[in-house]
Every structure is written in C-alpha cells, then in structure tokens.
Design an enzyme around this catalytic site. Structure first.
Site, PDB file in Angstrom:
ATOM      1  N   CYS A 420       0.835  -1.204   0.000  1.00  0.00           N
ATOM      2  CA  CYS A 420       0.000   0.000   0.000  1.00  0.00           C
ATOM      3  C   CYS A 420       0.870   1.254   0.000  1.00  0.00           C
ATOM      4  O   CYS A 420       0.413   2.321  -0.379  1.00  0.00           O
ATOM      5  CB  CYS A 420      -0.948   0.015   1.184  1.00  0.00           C
ATOM      6  N   HIS A 798      -1.176   1.376   7.890  1.00  0.00           N
ATOM      7  CA  HIS A 798      -1.691   1.258   6.530  1.00  0.00           C
ATOM      8  C   HIS A 798      -1.663   2.628   5.866  1.00  0.00           C
ATOM      9  O   HIS A 798      -1.910   3.644   6.518  1.00  0.00           O
ATOM     10  CB  HIS A 798      -3.116   0.706   6.564  1.00  0.00           C
TER      11      HIS A 798
END
Length: 987
Positions: A420, A798
């Site tokens: 990510c 994240h």
C-alpha cells in the site's frame, strides 16, 4: 341419491332447507346402501371437494364422504384404488393441476378415513414412489407442507432404505428452492409455518432411519458451498439446523475442516451462507454451529477462510450498524442496553483492527459517540482472544470479486502483499494532472525504462475495465534495492527513490543519445545498477525520444516537482555570509519541539494499530486521542518553522572561514524556485535513542485547501565570503540535516542575549541575509492529494490517499483571489518573519470560500475507490486519531497576466485534455481488457460446471491458493475492494 344431492346443493333453495336435507342424507349412511350407490356418492363428493368453489358445497362433500366411508369402508377402499390415486398424483383432477395442494389435502383426508385399514398398506408402495417423484420436481413450500403433513400422519408412505436417503437428499434440495414471499406479515408467517412443517418431517425421518442424516447434511453442505452465481440457496435451509443433534457438532466439524476434498472456496461460501442464516426467525442453534465451525477452522489454521469470510461479510454489515444502534437505543429494553454496550465494544474493535476506512466509519462514530469507549488494552485483549494468526504469520486476505469499476470511474490498485506504500504514491502521482498528461504524452515506444513502465501503468489506471489493476511489473522495477519484498515500507522514502530514478534515468538517456557511446557505464553516469540496466535495455531495443519538451535541459521530474532552496549562513561575529543552493523535490517539515505532541509513551513500541502481529505480548500505552475540534497546528505553522532562522551554537557551531574558528551563526533557508507540484512530507516518526524505537507523532495538522509559498528572487550578495555553490549532481539532495528525518530539534528561537546582539549588529547585517527580503513574492498553491498513514508506529499501519480531479479552469478564480491576497501582504511586508506569517495566513480566508463543487475528491484505499469531500479530508484525524496526514502534494496555480514559469507550457492547449494514447499503450490495454472479459467468462463457466457436478458428497479439492505474506491483501489480476487488509502493516 347422488342425483338428488347434486341437484340440492346447486339449487337456489334457502341454506336452512339445504342443510336439513343434507342431514337426512348423512343419516341414511347408517342404512344399507348398494355398491353402485356408494361409488356414485364417492365420485360426487370427490367432485364437490376438489372442483367446487363454493364453501358450502365443499363442506357437504366432506360430510357425506366421511359418513359413508365410516359405515361402508370396504366400498370406500375400492373407490380409493391405486389407479385413482395414481391418476390424481400424475394427472390431477379435471381442471385441477396435479401440483395443486388440494390434491394432497384430499388424499390425506381419504387416508384418514381408512386409518388402520389394510388398504393403506396396499397404497404405501405407490405413495412412496410418487412422493419421491414429487420432491424431485422441486415443489413449492405450500405443496411440500401438505406432503409433510400427509407423511407425518402416514409414515408408511415414506420411502424406505436407499430410497429414504435419496428422498431426504431431494427434499433438502427442494428446501434450497423455496422462495420467501414478499408481502404482508400474514404471508410471511404462513411461509415460516410451512417450512417448519417440512423440517419437522425430515427430523422424524432422521430419527427413524439414522443412516439418512449424514447424506442429508452432506447435501446441505454441497448446496450452500456452491459457487454458481445463477443460483442462491434459500435461507429456509436454516430451519434444518435446529434438528441436527448438538452432540454431532464435534464429529461433523472435524470431518469438514480436515477433509482434503473440501476446497477453501467452497468452505468460504458455505460459512458465509450460514452467517446469513442468522436472520431466519426460527434459526435455533445456527449461532452454535457457526461458532463451532469458526473455531474448527482456526484449530486447523485455515485462517484464509476465516479472513475471507470476515471481509466478505463485514462490508455488508457496516451499513446496518447505525440503524441497529439507533433501534437499540430507542426500544428501552434492558436486554437491548446490555447488548448495545457489547456491540459498541465490538465496533471499536473492528475499527481498531481494520483502520483506514474513514468513509465507512464516520457515521458509525457519530451514532455511538455517547456510549462508553473501551480502553486500548481492552480492545487488544478482545482481539487477542480470537487472533487469526498462523505460525508463519502469513496472511492471505480476502478479495471481493468485482466485475467492473466502482461508481467513481477510477481504478484501484491491487495490494500485492504489503504494497500500500506504493499504491498510495502511484495514485497521488496519477492525480497530479499535468504530470500524468506529460507522462502519457511521451514517445517511448519499445523502451524498457522505468518511465515507460510508469506510462503503461498510468494508461491502465485511466482505461482498464478492471476494478483494480495489479502493478506487478512496476513494483519489481521501482522497488528500492534495500526494500524487502513483502515487508512494510515508508511511502515517502519510496516516493523520493522513484522520482530520483526517473530523473537520473532521463538524464542518462539524454546523455547517451547525445554521445552515442558503445558501452554504458553505470558508475560513470552516476546511476545505480537498476537504472543502468533499464537504459541499456532501452538502447538495445529502441530509440526513445528525449522528454525535454521545454528545451531548457530539465527533466520531466525537475519541471514538475523540482524546486531550489537557498541556504544562507551568517556568522554572528564578523557577519560574513555564505550561501548555497540545492535542488529539492519535497520539503520535510519537522514539528516544533516546543509544540505539544501526542506520541507513544517512553520506551514503548508499536501498538496493534491495524492488526499488527497479535501472537506475542505487546507492551504499549494508550494513544492520545484528540477531540473533534480545530487542530492546534496547521501546515502553515510547520512551513513557517521550516523557513524560520536557526541559531547554530554550542555543538552545532559554524566554522567561519573569515574568523578561522567555530562561531555562533544564523542559518536561514529560502525557496528561490517554486516547483509546479510542491510535495510536503510531515516528519511524524521520531527516533527515541533511549529505547531505540521510532515513535509516531499523532498531532492533528490542519490542511488548507489553498496556501501561498514565499519565494525569494535569486541574487548573489556582495558581502559573501564564501562562493555560492550550486549542486545539480542529484535532484534528491538532502535539504535538512541528517537528524531531520528523526525530527530532532534543529531550529531554536534566539535567546534574549542573542536578540540584543542582533539589534546591535543589525546595521552591519543589512546587506546580508535581510538584503533579499524585498524580492520575495508569494506563489499560490492548491491542494491536489494527501497520503494518510493509519497506525501507531512507523513499523505498522496502513497507507491510503485522497486525491481530487484538477483542471486548468477549476481554480483560476481562486488562484487570482489568493494572488491578490498574497500581493497585498507582500506590499506591507517589513521582514522575512512577518512576511512568512502573513503569507501563510493570507490564504486562510480564501480557503473558507474556496468551494469544492468544481472538483471531486476520491479516497484511494488499495483496490477500493470511493467518493469523498474535502471536509472529510480535513476532519479525518479528528475522527480517527491514528489516521494522520503524511505526504501532501500542492499544485502551483497560474495567475492571469503574470509569468508562470513553465506553467504556461504545461498548461498549454496541448494538455487541456487527456492526451491520446500511443498505439502500443492502446494495444496493451485492449489486449488486457479482452483477457479480463475472457477471465470473467471462464469464471462463469467454471462456477456453472461446479454447480452441475455438485453431488451429495463433498467436493474434490485442488491446491489452495497461496497468497503472498503480509497484511494488505492478495495478489491478483483485477478486482478487489471493500476491506482489503487484515493485519494493517505498513507496506
């Protein structure tokens, strides 16, 4: 007598007279009647019961039939012959269809009149065959309920032995085809009653013939594990679960979870449908079976299935959370209050485990804001109780199989295992309109450079039919050599490396095309092995055109992201001045040491913010959660702090060449060339030398939609004692001191003694640092995209990003307003500090009226792309303290009537719209789109074959899919969405 009765019931005589005569006919049944008269009456009564629409006539038929059958049973047994029964079941009666429930009702009533009569046993074999045929025809719930009532009263008619197994299996399949009516409550209650009656019949058969139970359950599993998209089993199957003996749970669950013939995909589908069964009104013990199956799968470490089911169902549950909470809050029941508290705790655990979805959680947080929030230790305790973690810590998170793009029209990026960090950066670069259009306009046919791979990736993001594209090739080409595949990484570090690679690659290619050497030396050109390899491939395969469209010798990265920063150091003793210019592509903004910072406690590592490894003990303190108020810090504050004068003293003293010794000095940094796209990185991760950990600063920083950057005119000062040096060997020169990456205090306010010294020496310094302040002008910028980091440390969490659609006409009026405001401040600017303060705050008024109707904001979260708005971008940290802005990209705005540097060229008519794709790019996209359609067709055919080959036994299994390790999702071609991560590691 039958003629008289038939004429009577159809006559117009008063009802009282009819009933009196019918009573006489019924009483006459006790007398002796001939065989012929009995048969005639039985035929008449059958016709009245089955075909008459008048209720009185039906009642007369039933009364007369019952009376004469009681006193003339043998005659009635001859009337209910095999031929007559077979005709009813196979052909119906007159206009009445054989599948009409009235047929079974009539037969049921007739058999009751022959109870304990040998004739029933004679009819039993025929009935056994016919009822098996009937269930194979998938009758509706109403007919099945009538059949269940008949077989319950006359178990002799239930198929036996092997036929019983087949009957139960077919009845289970019939269950799967029941259709729940959409109507009034009375219809729903009737439907539930019918389904319950059929389920009770199966329960009775299982008790009498235990050999039918396991095949029936195997059939249930075969149905609910089917992946055929054209058939969705009825939720009525849930009514069977309550009749399965609970003592069989252990044996059945172990058999299911250890059977090698059960594919993971089948188990995932079955478990998902069992969870759906929880909504069935009479689904007793379903929750017990679901929990047992979850525990059984965890016991054999089939975590992929557990994770897949969670991700498949959690996004369907989220939209219903708010209505459920509101309903529980208003019904006033004590049980509702207790459940609401438990439910709220689980909601917080969900948001903690699956961080990075502000668009989904915002309304939920608003609904539960008045309810108690569990502590972080409690949340981690709950999560650790059911931690789905394999010993190898390999995860393969679920992927929703989307068939097309989201409603936004944007394409997501598949997470290839902790990637990510790359996905968020690629999406922000793609949303940089001028950069994207410039990349797509390059003529790089046949080349194998990194720029070519980026061009291909941008083309796919713009034109693919997939919901999400898997950038495997670009990942392998752009990943820094020191990045370990599958591990968490820093997105800002990746961005710097990527831009530096693109810049150096273009410089090297341009130099090689000019010199036309026969041998390429990576060291001689100052590039790494990766860049040299790609350039060599390019030269050997094609001749790419130079990308210097401006003709000024700058690379594309320099034109789009390159700026220049001047560093001036003035000795406070002799007032000599040394200046140095450096190129930059991003500014690293540190937090002021005096400002309050929300960080982890001393000597405390990473928290499980977003599902870090839950296996070992984690010793953490609670994070400081700020209330949803205006942020105490703004981006203006950090930028002003970055450009503020810095006193070099004590161990940081400056060596003055004129004095020949270490002296106290003042260092000032100024932007002398503004980039087209200004990249700002917030240094949120500070290094704790005591505990040897990197801690995250959780301060909420206000992000203005528009801002002004003070830019100084470049000139050489006459008082310089050191030559001005300009380094252009590397675009990625480090602007800050090496310690800046760890957010050490490098800028200190001058003390009172220092201020006095400055006042005394102000005259002597007039021609030095302050001499250039009159040449400052303010450059307007508008926010283009933001990369967010969700998590509690640099080693976990994240990344996701926000981006907006930008065009040249979107912000012209706003840019003019900023320019007017900035110009006004510049006219009254008396010094650098005042000028900076006013320049940063000048745009604040414009921000409030900046509007966003002409630009759409998007949230890019790996495969998931959704609409959002700027208010959500501004408030995300207030709502979700772990989600903080990390990298921001601002776009420089053109001002009418003013020179815009290279902007005039970038925003020329050539780039007013998206450039047409080159043939090789179009061919690649067309080929992949065809492949995508073929994949869709193949998947549909595969599911159809699986459904066709489904039998009573468990499905054969192939090799399980092995996904890459990491928490951010599986590898895959296209598709994806929803909750794409399980343990949210920084990838």
């Amino acid at each position: 007598m039958d003629k008289i009765l038939e004429a009577l019931v159809s006559s117009s005589h008063p009802l009282t007279i009819k009933r009196a005569i019918v009573k006489k006919v019924v009483e006459a049944a006790e007398k002796e009647v001939t065989e012929e008269q009995c048969q005639a009456l039985y035929r008449l009564t059958a016709r009245l019961i089955l075909q008459s629409e008048d209720t009185f006539q039906q009642q007369v038929g039933q009364q007369v039939q019952e009376a004469y059958a009681r006193f003339h049973r043998d005659e009635f047994a001859r009337f209910l012959s095999k031929e007559f029964v077979l005709g009813l079941l196979q052909q119906g009666y007159g206009s009445l269809d054989r599948r009409d429930p009235a047929i079974l009702d009539f037969l049921h009533g007739c058999l009751r009149l022959l109870l304990s009569c040998p004739a029933v046993l004679e009819l039993a074999p025929l009935m056994q065959t016919e009822v098996l045929r009937m269930v194979c025809e998938r009758p509706e719930a109403a007919l099945c309920a009538k059949l269940a009532a008949l077989l319950t009263d006359f178990p002799q008619c239930v198929p036996r032995d092997k036929a019983a197994v087949l009957f139960c299996q077919q009845l289970v399949r019939t269950f799967a085809h029941f259709q729940c009516p959409v109507g009034q409550e009375a219809e729903l209650r009737r439907y539930v009653t019918q389904v319950s009656r059929v389920a009770t019949l199966l329960q009775g058969i299982w008790k009498v013939e235990p050999a039918t139970l396991l095949p029936s359950l195997q059939e249930v599993f075969a149905i609910i594990s089917s992946t055929d998209p054209s058939f969705e089993p009825s939720i009525a199957l849930a009514s069977l679960v309550q009749h399965i003996p609970l003592q069989m749970i252990t044996v059945l669950i172990k058999s299911l979870t250890t059977d090698q013939n059960v594919k993971d995909a089948s188990m995932t589908q079955a478990l998902s449908r069992m969870i759906d069964w929880l909504s069935w009104p009479l689904a007793n013990h379903v929750d017990t079976w679901v929990i047992a199956l979850l525990k059984g799968l965890a016991a054999v470490q089939k975590f992929t299935i557990l994770i897949d089911v969670t991700l498949l169902k959690i996004e369907l549950v989220v939209p219903h959370v708010v209505p459920l909470v509101q309903s529980l809050q208003t019904d006033g029941l004590p049980t509702s209050k207790a459940f609401l508290l438990q439910f709220t705790e689980l909601i917080h655990c969900m948001m903690y485990q699956y961080s990075g979805f502000p668009d989904l959680y915002d309304s939920i947080l608003e609904a539960i804001k008045e309810l108690p929030k569990p502590s972080e230790e409690k949340i981690k305790f709950v999560l650790n109780q059911s931690a789905w973690t394999s010993q190898s810590n390999s995860f393969a998170s679920g992927l929703l199989r989307l068939t097309g793009k989201s409603e936004t029209g944007k394409t997501g990026l598949v997470n290839l295992g902790n990637t990510c960090y790359m996905n968020s950066i690629i999406q922000t670069l793609f949303m940089a309109t001028d950069f994207r259009r410039s990349v797509l306009s390059l003529h790089l046919n046949g080349s194998n450079t990194l720029m070519k791979k980026l061009q291909l990736l941008f083309a796919f993001l713009a034109h693919t039919q997939r919901a999400a594209y898997a950038p495997r090739s670009f990942l392998e080409a752009s990943r820094p050599p020191w990045f370990t595949a599958g591990s968490q990484q820093d997105c800002s570090e990746y961005l710097r490396f990527l831009l530096d690679r693109l810049h150096e690659e273009e410089k090297t290619l341009r130099a090689l095309q000019t010199a036309k050497p026969t041998v390429v030396s990576a060291n001689a050109e100052g590039i790494g092995d990766c860049a040299a390899h790609s350039v060599n491939d390019t030269l050997s395969h094609s001749h790419a055109e130079p990308v210097d469209a401006e003709g000024d010798g700058r690379t594309l990265v320099e034109r789009m992201f390159g700026g220049r920063l001047s560093t001036s150091i003035c000795c406070l003793l002799c007032h000599s001045l040394s200046e140095k210019e450096e190129p930059f592509t991003d500014l690293s903004l540190a937090f002021c040491p005096s400002a309050p910072q929300s960080t982890l406690g001393p000597c405390q590592g990473a928290v499980n913010g977003g599902s870090e490894n839950l296996e070992g003990p984690v010793k953490e303190a609670q994070s400081v959660e700020r209330p949803a108020i205006e942020p105490a810090l703004s981006l203006h504050d950090l930028l002003e702090y970055f450009l503020a004068p810095e006193i070099l003293e004590e161990e940081n003293c400056y060596f003055c060449e004129r004095c020949g010794s270490l002296q106290r000095a003042e260092r000032v940094m100024r932007v002398v060339t503004a980039p087209e796209y200004l990249i700002l990185t917030l240094l949120r991760f500070s290094y704790d030398a005591t505990c040897h950990v990197r801690r995250k600063i959780l301060d909420n920083v206000g992000m203005p939609l528009r801002m002004c950057l003070p830019v100084h005119q470049h000139h050489a000062s006459a008082s310089n004692t050191a030559a001005v040096s300009s380094s252009s060997s590397s675009l990625m020169a480090q602007i800050d001191s090496p310690e800046s990456g760890e957010n050490l205090a490098k800028k200190l306010k001058p003390s009172q003694r220092e201020e006095e010294e400055e006042r005394l020496t102000d005259t002597g310094r007039e021609g030095g640092i302050k001499g250039g302040r009159s040449g400052v002008h303010l450059v307007p910028y508008v926010l283009s995209s933001v990369v967010m980091h969700s998590g509690m440390s640099s080693e976990s969490g994240h990344y996701y990003s926000y981006g907006r659609n930008m065009s040249g006409t979107d912000v012209c009026a706003a840019a003019t307003s900023i320019a007017n405001s900035c110009s006004k401040n510049s006219e009254t600017e008396a010094g650098l500090n005042s000028g900076q303060s006013e320049s940063f705050t000048a745009s604040q008024d414009v921000v409030e009226c900046g509007g966003q109707s002409s630009s759409e904001w998007f949230l890019f979260n790996d495969s998931r792309v959704t609409f959002t708005n700027f208010q959500s971008v501004q408030n995300v940290t207030s709502r979700f303290p772990k989600d903080t802005a990390y990298v921001l990209i601002y776009r420089k705005q053109d001002i009418g009537g003013q020179p815009g540097g290279t902007r005039g060229t970038v925003n020329s008519s050539k780039f007013n719209g998206e450039p047409p794709l080159h043939k090789d790019l179009m061919d690649a996209i067309t080929k992949d789109n065809k492949l995508f359609l073929q994949e869709q067709e193949l998947n549909a055919r595969t599911r159809a074959l699986q459904a066709a080959s489904a039998s009573c036994s468990f499905r054969p299994n192939g090799s399980d899919d092995n996904e890459p390790p990491g928490s951010c999702g599986p590898s895959g071609g296209g598709g994806g969405g929803g909750f794409n991560t399980v343990s949210r590691l920084v990838f």
